[in-house]
Write an enzyme that holds these catalytic residues in place. Structure first.
Site, PDB file in Angstrom:
ATOM      1  N   CYS A   1      13.333  10.700   8.063  1.00 42.02           N
ATOM      2  CA  CYS A   1      13.565  10.065   9.488  1.00 42.02           C
ATOM      3  C   CYS A   1      14.680  10.206   9.958  1.00 42.02           C
ATOM      4  O   CYS A   1      15.001  10.190  11.108  1.00 42.02           O
ATOM      5  CB  CYS A   1      12.732   8.804   9.597  1.00 42.02           C
TER       6      CYS A   1
ATOM      7  N   SER B   1       4.509   7.731  11.223  1.00 46.38           N
ATOM      8  CA  SER B   1       4.613   8.332  12.281  1.00 46.38           C
ATOM      9  C   SER B   1       4.614   7.497  13.462  1.00 46.38           C
ATOM     10  O   SER B   1       3.974   6.383  13.469  1.00 46.38           O
ATOM     11  CB  SER B   1       3.428   9.353  12.434  1.00 46.38           C
TER      12      SER B   1
ATOM     13  N   LYS C   1       0.918  -1.154  -0.028  1.00 43.65           N
ATOM     14  CA  LYS C   1       0.104  -0.005  -0.030  1.00 43.65           C
ATOM     15  C   LYS C   1       1.010   1.249  -0.047  1.00 43.65           C
ATOM     16  O   LYS C   1       1.530   1.558   0.948  1.00 43.65           O
ATOM     17  CB  LYS C   1      -1.104  -0.103   1.238  1.00 43.65           C
TER      18      LYS C   1
ATOM     19  N   GLU D   1       9.257  16.262  16.999  1.00 44.66           N
ATOM     20  CA  GLU D   1       9.542  16.082  15.536  1.00 44.66           C
ATOM     21  C   GLU D   1       8.787  16.998  14.613  1.00 44.66           C
ATOM     22  O   GLU D   1       7.801  17.131  14.729  1.00 44.66           O
ATOM     23  CB  GLU D   1       8.906  14.649  15.037  1.00 44.66           C
TER      24      GLU D   1
END
Lengths: 143, 496
Positions: free
Chosen positions: B291, B235, B182, B396
């Site tokens: 990241c 996340s 996906k 973040e």
């Protein structure tokens, strides 16, 4: 113009190799007695392009960290036009030496600037600069 | 510098790839917008649960035969896929720039990293060999067979549309499993292109599937009992509270690679110019949407002169960064992925100002090279006089914002890095081996950089973070991925 990214650096390197290769092909055509040697340089230029592309596309940090690799003024690395038909053999060889020195200077400066982030591209630039210095000696020997 | 040619012309219709066929979805379509030009370049379906389940059923049916296909034959199919990826290298790189916004250098790097995982997975005939002990007791032998498990789900994020599904999918199929990928509905085109290459490489119908969509597809993946494991990158709230938790509830294996807040520790003995070059690429590369992007710069020592000179150079370099459309080779930083993401980063900049940090460089009104709308663009931002408890230092941001914290000692730098809940990619810049070792030994981070700003493991090393940056046991890439996608079947033998 200032170039900063390795994408631009590779494009400039390819253009220098291609343009100098065109000059050598024209030179070989005008002076058939030396054509074997001179055409070998044009062919070597094509190999240099392959080697540079292989280093850039083939090593992760050389592409992924390429955006901040360079700080070069492109004006310093311009190959001037040379009307080969109206010039002498010695003039043409002098021009060839000028071309080689411009390209050597590009590779050496680009390698120095990019070595903080890059892995294989600066290494390849240095190898090619070294080969071109040997080529300058070969050109001088033809005079 | 002239713009490189765009490979996507007009508006591409994204389809699902199920059981070897490209099929339209019945779900609603959402626009995929190039964040540099704000032009719609594709329509992506939000597929239904039924469509996802159809893909899983096809994968389940394909599995027995694929499992029986020898590792060598599977490896040869991957070699063919690798060849096709190389042939289409420049095209897929430009697709990434068009759909995501990253610069062409970054896209080419991403393409290479994706291909590297296929290369590693090509070694599967040796990588999935078991091991054997003769005479574990008199006349008895024992061995382990790494066996595939069935159908795996792969959930990709928006920041690396091509590469991240390739951290998992090649290993999954190499080991004899089938996959349903996906992609992020924001950036589905790279995975559609990859699916086309997988089809051309000759993977049998049902082995490699793609179902586009959003939460409904993720929920269907979590609920479907025929999905034996999931790899996820996204996340921390989703990875920890949804993916990891529900995989635990339904007995699925899971690799959940999540959020980050990366600290770059700078010692006064660092090589200043090289450190600053690494800072530019680490803080501002991919517009900070990595990241592994550095977010906090922790400058060690109380030498005010060093600090002032260092930060002056950093600010000068950052201010010079060329911003624009990544298909222009001169561009160093592209836009954020969409306007919501930009708005989110701007909120953090406003929070930093409100909390009293010093805004040394404000990226909110960037100078854009070329005639492009400013909807998604932000410039490099620098905050000084930041303290670890400020929002900009603790959370973040996922954008091009550098928060500079001063500390007196390396111990203090390590402590504030370790006190943060994330632990993905911390780095140190120093010329002192003892300091580097102390940092590497004491820092709690999945990836550690020593004079390296982007600590991204290469394909034959595992990639995963620590603390709230990672949930699971094994990691993607390399040998650990092979272990994740196989069960260790133990055989004990005695003959009478």
């Amino acid at each position: 113009m200032i170039i900063n990214t390795m994408a631009e650096g590779i494009t400039l390197a390819k253009s220098l190799e291609t343009d100098s290769g065109i000059f050598y092909k024209a030179l070989a055509e005008k002076y058939p007695a030396q054509s074997e040697k001179i055409l070998a340089w044009a062919k070597e230029n094509e190999k240099f392009i392959t080697q540079i592309e292989r280093a850039y596309y083939g090593v992760i940090s050389d592409a992924i960290e390429g955006c901040f690799a360079l700080n070069l003024e492109t004006e310093k690395y311009t190959l001037n036009k040379f009307p080969i038909e109206s010039k002498s053999y010695n003039d043409a060889l002098d021009h060839a030496i000028k071309i080689e020195n411009v390209i050597i200077s590009y590779y050496e400066n680009a390698a120095e600037q990019s070595k903080a982030l890059m892995a294989d591209v600066p290494r390849m630039f240095i190898i090619i600069a070294r080969k071109r210095k040997a080529r300058v000696e070969e050109i001088l020997a033809l005079k | 510098m002239a713009l490189l040619q765009e490979p996507i012309k007009g508006v591409k219709e994204i389809k699902n790839y199920i059981n070897g066929e490209w099929v339209d979805s019945k779900g609603k379509m959402v626009d995929v917008v190039n964040p540099a030009t704000m032009k719609t370049i594709a329509k992506c379906p939000i597929s239904t649960e039924d469509e996802f389940n159809t893909a899983v059923a096809a994968a389940k049916e394909a599995y027995p035969d694929w499992r029986k296909t020898t590792p060598l034959a599977r490896s040869r199919m991957l070699f063919r896929l690798k060849e096709l990826m190389e042939e289409h290298f420049e095209e897929v790189s430009r697709v990434q720039t068009q759909e995501h916004g990253k610069c062409i250098d970054e896209s080419r790097g991403e393409t290479r990293r994706g291909i590297e995982n296929v290369e590693v997975a090509c070694g599967i005939p040796t990588m999935m060999q078991g091991y054997y002990s003769e005479d574990i007791a008199s006349g008895m032998d024992e061995w382990v067979i790494p066996s595939p498990l069935g159908v795996f789900g792969v959930i990709g994020p928006y920041n690396f549309p091509w590469m991240i599904p390739l951290w998992s999918a090649p290993y999954a199929v190499a080991t004899g499993n089938c996959v349903v990928i996906k992609p992020s509905s924001e950036v589905p085109i790279s995975q559609m292109k990859l699916g086309e290459l997988a089809e051309e490489a000759g993977f049998p119908p049902g082995v490699w599937n793609i179902v586009n969509g959003g939460r409904s597809v993720v929920n269907a993946m979590l609920d479907n009992r025929d999905i034996v494991g999931i790899t996820f990158v996204g996340s921390t709230p989703v990875g920890r509270d949804v993916i990891y938790k529900r995989c635990g509830e339904t007995g699925k294996r899971v690799i959940a690679q999540c959020g980050a807040k990366n600290f770059m520790t700078i010692m006064p003995d660092c090589d200043v110019d090289r450190t600053i070059a690494a800072m530019m690429t680490s803080f501002y590369g991919n517009a900070g949407q990595r990241c592994l992007a550095a977010s906090n710069a922790v400058i060690v020592g109380d030498d005010d002169k060093f600090y002032k000179n260092f930060m002056q150079k950093v600010a000068e370099q950052a201010a010079k960064i060329k911003i624009g459309y990544g298909l222009d080779e001169s561009i160093q930083m592209g836009p954020l992925r969409d306007t919501d993401k930009k708005t989110n980063v701007v909120k953090y900049i406003e929070a930093g100002i409100k909390e009293g940090a010093q805004l040394t460089l404000d990226g909110r009104k960037p100078k854009i090279i070329g005639d492009y709308p400013d909807n998604c663009f932000l410039g490099p931002t620098i905050f000084e006089k930041v303290t670890p408890n400020m929002k900009i230092a603790a959370e973040e941001i996922f954008g091009p914002v550098m928060s500079v914290i001063r500390v007196k000692t390396l111990d203090e730098a390590i402590k504030i890095s370790n006190d943060n809940p994330y632990g993905n990619g911390h780095s140190i810049f120093t010329s002192n081996g003892k300091a580097a070792r102390q940092f590497q030994y004491n820092i709690n981070s999945g990836n550690v950089g020593i004079n390296v700003g982007i600590t991204a493991a290469i394909a034959f090393f595992p990639f995963g973070g620590a603390k709230d940056s990672f949930f699971g046991v094994l990691h993607t890439q390399g040998k650990e991925a092979v272990r994740f996608f196989t069960e260790s079947k133990v055989v004990i033998q005695r003959w009478f």
